[in-house]
Scaffold this motif. Structure first.
Motif, PDB file in Angstrom:
ATOM      1  N   ASN B  32       0.771  -1.223   0.337  1.00  0.00           N
ATOM      2  CA  ASN B  32       0.191  -0.195   0.129  1.00  0.00           C
ATOM      3  C   ASN B  32       1.008   1.199   0.233  1.00  0.00           C
ATOM      4  O   ASN B  32       1.353   1.091   0.859  1.00  0.00           O
ATOM      5  CB  ASN B  32      -0.921  -0.166   1.471  1.00  0.00           C
ATOM      6  CG  ASN B  32      -1.826  -0.759   1.105  1.00  0.00           C
ATOM      7  OD1 ASN B  32      -2.360  -2.121   0.663  1.00  0.00           O
ATOM      8  ND2 ASN B  32      -2.537  -0.701   1.890  1.00  0.00           N
ATOM      9  N   TYR B  34       1.257   5.421   0.457  1.00  0.00           N
ATOM     10  CA  TYR B  34       0.315   6.663   0.848  1.00  0.00           C
ATOM     11  C   TYR B  34       1.251   8.115  -0.029  1.00  0.00           C
ATOM     12  O   TYR B  34       2.229   7.875   0.709  1.00  0.00           O
ATOM     13  CB  TYR B  34       0.493   6.925   2.491  1.00  0.00           C
ATOM     14  CG  TYR B  34      -0.269   5.186   2.352  1.00  0.00           C
ATOM     15  CD1 TYR B  34       0.257   4.097   3.140  1.00  0.00           C
ATOM     16  CD2 TYR B  34      -1.737   5.128   2.924  1.00  0.00           C
ATOM     17  CE1 TYR B  34      -0.315   3.038   2.823  1.00  0.00           C
ATOM     18  CE2 TYR B  34      -2.422   3.928   3.347  1.00  0.00           C
ATOM     19  CZ  TYR B  34      -1.497   3.388   3.676  1.00  0.00           C
ATOM     20  OH  TYR B  34      -2.094   1.920   4.105  1.00  0.00           O
ATOM     21  N   TYR B  36       1.126  11.733   2.122  1.00  0.00           N
ATOM     22  CA  TYR B  36       1.158  13.289   3.000  1.00  0.00           C
ATOM     23  C   TYR B  36       1.522  14.221   3.420  1.00  0.00           C
ATOM     24  O   TYR B  36       2.953  14.621   1.834  1.00  0.00           O
ATOM     25  CB  TYR B  36       1.309  11.932   4.264  1.00  0.00           C
ATOM     26  CG  TYR B  36       0.872  11.130   5.194  1.00  0.00           C
ATOM     27  CD1 TYR B  36       1.019   9.694   4.614  1.00  0.00           C
ATOM     28  CD2 TYR B  36      -0.873  11.067   5.796  1.00  0.00           C
ATOM     29  CE1 TYR B  36       0.904   8.508   4.928  1.00  0.00           C
ATOM     30  CE2 TYR B  36      -0.933  10.076   6.201  1.00  0.00           C
ATOM     31  CZ  TYR B  36      -0.859   9.059   5.803  1.00  0.00           C
ATOM     32  OH  TYR B  36      -0.843   7.974   6.259  1.00  0.00           O
ATOM     33  N   LEU B  46      -3.705  13.183   5.233  1.00  0.00           N
ATOM     34  CA  LEU B  46      -3.096  11.839   3.689  1.00  0.00           C
ATOM     35  C   LEU B  46      -3.998  12.842   2.982  1.00  0.00           C
ATOM     36  O   LEU B  46      -5.206  12.978   3.043  1.00  0.00           O
ATOM     37  CB  LEU B  46      -3.923  10.792   4.587  1.00  0.00           C
ATOM     38  CG  LEU B  46      -4.134   9.788   3.965  1.00  0.00           C
ATOM     39  CD1 LEU B  46      -2.652   9.453   3.268  1.00  0.00           C
ATOM     40  CD2 LEU B  46      -5.025   8.291   3.652  1.00  0.00           C
ATOM     41  N   TYR B  49      -3.806   7.367  -0.884  1.00  0.00           N
ATOM     42  CA  TYR B  49      -3.654   6.686  -0.921  1.00  0.00           C
ATOM     43  C   TYR B  49      -3.963   5.497  -1.618  1.00  0.00           C
ATOM     44  O   TYR B  49      -4.989   5.437  -2.381  1.00  0.00           O
ATOM     45  CB  TYR B  49      -3.615   6.585   0.321  1.00  0.00           C
ATOM     46  CG  TYR B  49      -5.703   5.640   0.924  1.00  0.00           C
ATOM     47  CD1 TYR B  49      -6.140   6.074   1.113  1.00  0.00           C
ATOM     48  CD2 TYR B  49      -5.300   3.695   0.544  1.00  0.00           C
ATOM     49  CE1 TYR B  49      -7.703   5.464   1.639  1.00  0.00           C
ATOM     50  CE2 TYR B  49      -6.930   3.362   0.731  1.00  0.00           C
ATOM     51  CZ  TYR B  49      -7.717   4.379   1.165  1.00  0.00           C
ATOM     52  OH  TYR B  49      -9.187   4.289   1.094  1.00  0.00           O
ATOM     53  N   VAL B  51      -4.078   0.500  -3.360  1.00  0.00           N
ATOM     54  CA  VAL B  51      -3.553  -0.618  -2.390  1.00  0.00           C
ATOM     55  C   VAL B  51      -3.000  -1.723  -3.649  1.00  0.00           C
ATOM     56  O   VAL B  51      -3.029  -2.534  -3.656  1.00  0.00           O
ATOM     57  CB  VAL B  51      -4.754  -1.447  -2.451  1.00  0.00           C
ATOM     58  CG1 VAL B  51      -5.449  -0.368  -1.199  1.00  0.00           C
ATOM     59  CG2 VAL B  51      -6.205  -1.502  -3.324  1.00  0.00           C
ATOM     60  N   GLU B  59      -8.821  11.511  -0.593  1.00  0.00           N
ATOM     61  CA  GLU B  59      -9.278  11.770   0.915  1.00  0.00           C
ATOM     62  C   GLU B  59      -9.513  12.947   1.049  1.00  0.00           C
ATOM     63  O   GLU B  59     -10.413  13.044   1.690  1.00  0.00           O
ATOM     64  CB  GLU B  59      -7.664  11.837   1.678  1.00  0.00           C
ATOM     65  CG  GLU B  59      -7.248  10.349   1.820  1.00  0.00           C
ATOM     66  CD  GLU B  59      -8.671   9.338   3.030  1.00  0.00           C
ATOM     67  OE1 GLU B  59      -9.241   9.542   3.818  1.00  0.00           O
ATOM     68  OE2 GLU B  59      -9.283   8.641   1.802  1.00  0.00           O
ATOM     69  N   GLN B  94       3.388  -0.215   2.946  1.00  0.00           N
ATOM     70  CA  GLN B  94       2.582  -0.829   4.165  1.00  0.00           C
ATOM     71  C   GLN B  94       2.054  -1.981   3.654  1.00  0.00           C
ATOM     72  O   GLN B  94       1.968  -1.676   2.124  1.00  0.00           O
ATOM     73  CB  GLN B  94       0.956   0.087   4.779  1.00  0.00           C
ATOM     74  CG  GLN B  94       0.164  -1.000   5.857  1.00  0.00           C
ATOM     75  CD  GLN B  94      -0.612  -0.297   5.919  1.00  0.00           C
ATOM     76  OE1 GLN B  94      -0.874   0.577   6.210  1.00  0.00           O
ATOM     77  NE2 GLN B  94      -1.986  -0.426   6.799  1.00  0.00           N
ATOM     78  N   GLN B 101       3.312   2.106   9.312  1.00  0.00           N
ATOM     79  CA  GLN B 101       3.700   2.242   7.799  1.00  0.00           C
ATOM     80  C   GLN B 101       5.426   2.718   7.832  1.00  0.00           C
ATOM     81  O   GLN B 101       6.033   3.585   9.294  1.00  0.00           O
ATOM     82  CB  GLN B 101       2.661   3.569   7.521  1.00  0.00           C
ATOM     83  CG  GLN B 101       1.176   3.167   6.890  1.00  0.00           C
ATOM     84  CD  GLN B 101       0.537   4.509   6.577  1.00  0.00           C
ATOM     85  OE1 GLN B 101       1.089   5.439   6.574  1.00  0.00           O
ATOM     86  NE2 GLN B 101      -0.711   4.108   6.178  1.00  0.00           N
TER      87      GLN B 101
END
Lengths: 110, 112
Positions: B32, B34, B36, B46, B49, B51, B59, B94, B101
């Motif tokens: 995963n 991300y 930020y 966030l 993200y 997957v 977000e 992650q 993470q």
């Protein structure tokens, strides 16, 4: 709305003191609570807590989670100047996302 | 062991210019990923993200976008930067079934 609140936002102590940092959370599908230390750049992982009442320790740092009251604390004993950093807590929401608090800026004066 | 790279480390861009920040992960597969943003002295917000390849979740509404063209590559982009886009951008990875993470070194973006 999911939220994580840390207190205090800023803390200045003398070397050798003991500090307690607080983190409260309200997130859906809560799975775990994580603590990170951020000095200059990337946050580095400290602890992950999943069960209530079980203390995790690493040297002078320790942390515990209370899932009933929805909070965690991070303790640092015998503080050193190298402990100066921003401490971030984050709640894991549904395994894929972390919701971060605002951070506590800790300054240790010699 | 796993490592995560971000570049550039520092960037100064004029308002209205495009942006492309890159993040790559080594030593793992199907992580995963991300993005930020961190304002000065604050917590992490966030932004996006992913997957899997081509799968992006946003977000917060904003003028930024993200893409994942390869399994271990995550890109943050903008067509026109705003002053409010200034900040410290962190990429993280992650393992899909784990909670921790791990963060890259970050990119400090200043929009003038």
């Amino acid at each position: 709305e999911d939220k994580v609140v840390q207190s205090p936002l800023s803390l200045v102590v003398h070397e050798g003191d003991t500090v307690t940092l607080n983190c409260s959370y309200e997130v859906t599908n809560f799975r775990s609570l994580l603590w990170y230390k951020q000095e200059k750049k990337a946050p580095t992982f400290l602890f992950m807590l999943t069960s209530s009442g079980i203390e995790k320790k690493s040297g002078r740092l320790s942390s515990i989670l209370d899932k009933k009251e929805l909070f965690s604390i991070l303790n640092i004993t015998a503080t050193q100047t190298g402990d100066s950093a921003i401490y971030l807590c984050a709640a894991n929401q549904g395994a894929q996302k972390l919701v971060f608090g605002q951070g506590t800026r800790l300054t240790i004066n010699p | 062991s796993q490592t995560i790279h971000q570049w550039p480390a520092t960037l100064v861009q004029p308002v209205g210019s495009p942006l492309s920040l890159e993040c790559t992960v080594e030593g793992t597969s199907n992580p995963n990923l991300y993005w930020y943003r961190q304002a000065a002295g604050r917590g992490l917000q966030l932004l996006f993200y992913s997957v899997g390849i081509g799968q992006i979740s946003s977000e917060v509404p904003q003028n930024l976008s993200a893409s994942r063209p390869q399994d271990r590559q995550f890109i943050l982009s903008s067509k026109k930067l705003l002053l409010s886009d200034s900040g410290f951008y962190l990429c993280a990875w992650q393992r899909a079934t784990y909670n921790e993470q791990f963060f890259g070194p970050g990119t400090r973006l200043t929009v003038l």
